[in-house]
Design an enzyme around this catalytic site. Structure first.
Site, PDB file in Angstrom:
ATOM      1  N   TRP A  50       3.409 -11.310  10.014  1.00 18.83           N
ATOM      2  CA  TRP A  50       1.949 -11.429  10.109  1.00 18.83           C
ATOM      3  C   TRP A  50       1.292 -11.307   8.740  1.00 18.83           C
ATOM      4  CZ3 TRP A  50      -2.309  -8.440   8.973  1.00 18.83           C
ATOM      5  CH2 TRP A  50      -3.504  -8.730   9.623  1.00 18.83           C
ATOM      6  N   ASP A  51       1.718 -10.328   7.958  1.00 17.75           N
ATOM      7  CA  ASP A  51       1.104 -10.091   6.643  1.00 17.75           C
ATOM      8  C   ASP A  51       1.188 -11.329   5.762  1.00 17.75           C
ATOM      9  OD1 ASP A  51       0.935  -6.751   6.166  1.00 17.75           O
ATOM     10  OD2 ASP A  51       2.279  -7.451   7.739  1.00 17.75           O
ATOM     11  N   THR A  52       2.380 -11.887   5.671  1.00 17.27           N
ATOM     12  CA  THR A  52       2.578 -13.059   4.827  1.00 17.27           C
ATOM     13  C   THR A  52       1.774 -14.246   5.329  1.00 17.27           C
ATOM     14  OG1 THR A  52       4.792 -12.382   4.115  1.00 17.27           O
ATOM     15  CG2 THR A  52       4.293 -14.730   4.020  1.00 17.27           C
TER      16      THR A  52
END
Length: 239
Positions: A185-187
């Site tokens: 999710w972060d990337t």
């Protein structure tokens, strides 16, 4: 309580012991940043160790603490999406409950959004970052982030540091396009934000590896697969 300005999210899965430190330290720090205008949301993701019950007790004593409980395991990405949607602040942030990133950086993180950035993110991979972690984790992290920079053409250095803040309205506009439900999710959020012209501030942080973190061969394969999958999605969306 006056109108909420800052919502800080702690994603949690079986982190009862860490919560006992992270929640009070978060409240104390936020009292200096946004006194009377903050909330701490614990996004508890199907824990079985009493994490939900512990936070519920804290919330009964302090209205600035909120529990977002899920009976089923959502995964990191979906748990964060749910928390940011439920948040009341115009600025939302999250960090890992083990406080691997020093909370001394929280004023800078939130301050970047005040300064007009859409996203702010801590980085363990800038020249002046102060990090301590094992050799295998360091190699895996640098290799992963180099692949993201090369294949997905990101200008950022560290995509997975669990220390990020957002202009909530801008983030909610982006989330419908984000498909990752778990760690990637972060990337994906950062890559899609860059491609949509979002202003992103990346700054060095002091970071210490938590206990029990290891890199498995399966993790490396999943990292590569996730990068290629997003590359394909972005390519298909352009066509």
């Amino acid at each position: 309580m006056s109108e909420i300005e800052v919502s800080c999210v702690l994603p949690v899965y079986n982190d009862r012991d860490a919560l006992a430190t992270a929640v009070p330290r978060s409240v104390k720090c936020l009292e200096t940043i946004a006194p009377g205008r903050f909330e701490v949301l614990v996004a508890e993701d199907g824990s079985t160790d009493g994490s939900a019950e512990f936070v519920a007790g804290l919330a009964r004593e302090d209205a600035r603490i909120r529990l977002l409980h899920s009976d089923e395991r959502l995964g990191r990405g979906r748990a964060l999406n749910r928390a940011f949607t439920a948040a009341q602040g115009s600025i939302v942030c999250y960090y890992d409950v083990d406080l691997a990133t020093d909370l001394q950086h929280l004023p800078e993180l939130i301050g970047a959004i005040h300064q007009g950035y859409d996203i702010a993110t801590g980085s363990r991979l800038l020249p002046t970052s102060d990090i301590v972690r094992s050799g295998d984790r360091e190699i895996a992290s640098r290799g992963y982030n180099q692949l993201v920079r090369t294949i997905l053409r990101s200008s950022l250095h560290d995509h997975q540091c669990g220390f990020k803040a957002f202009d909530r309205a801008r983030l909610l506009n982006l989330l419908p396009a984000v498909s990752s439900n778990h760690w990637f999710w972060d990337t994906e959020v950062l890559v899609r934000a860059e491609r949509n012209g979002y202003r992103i501030r990346e700054f060095p942080v002091r970071w210490r590896q938590g206990a029990g973190t290891t890199v498995r061969r399966k993790d490396v394969v999943e990292m590569g697969s996730a990068i290629l999958s997003l590359w394909w999605q972005l390519h298909a969306e352009k066509s």
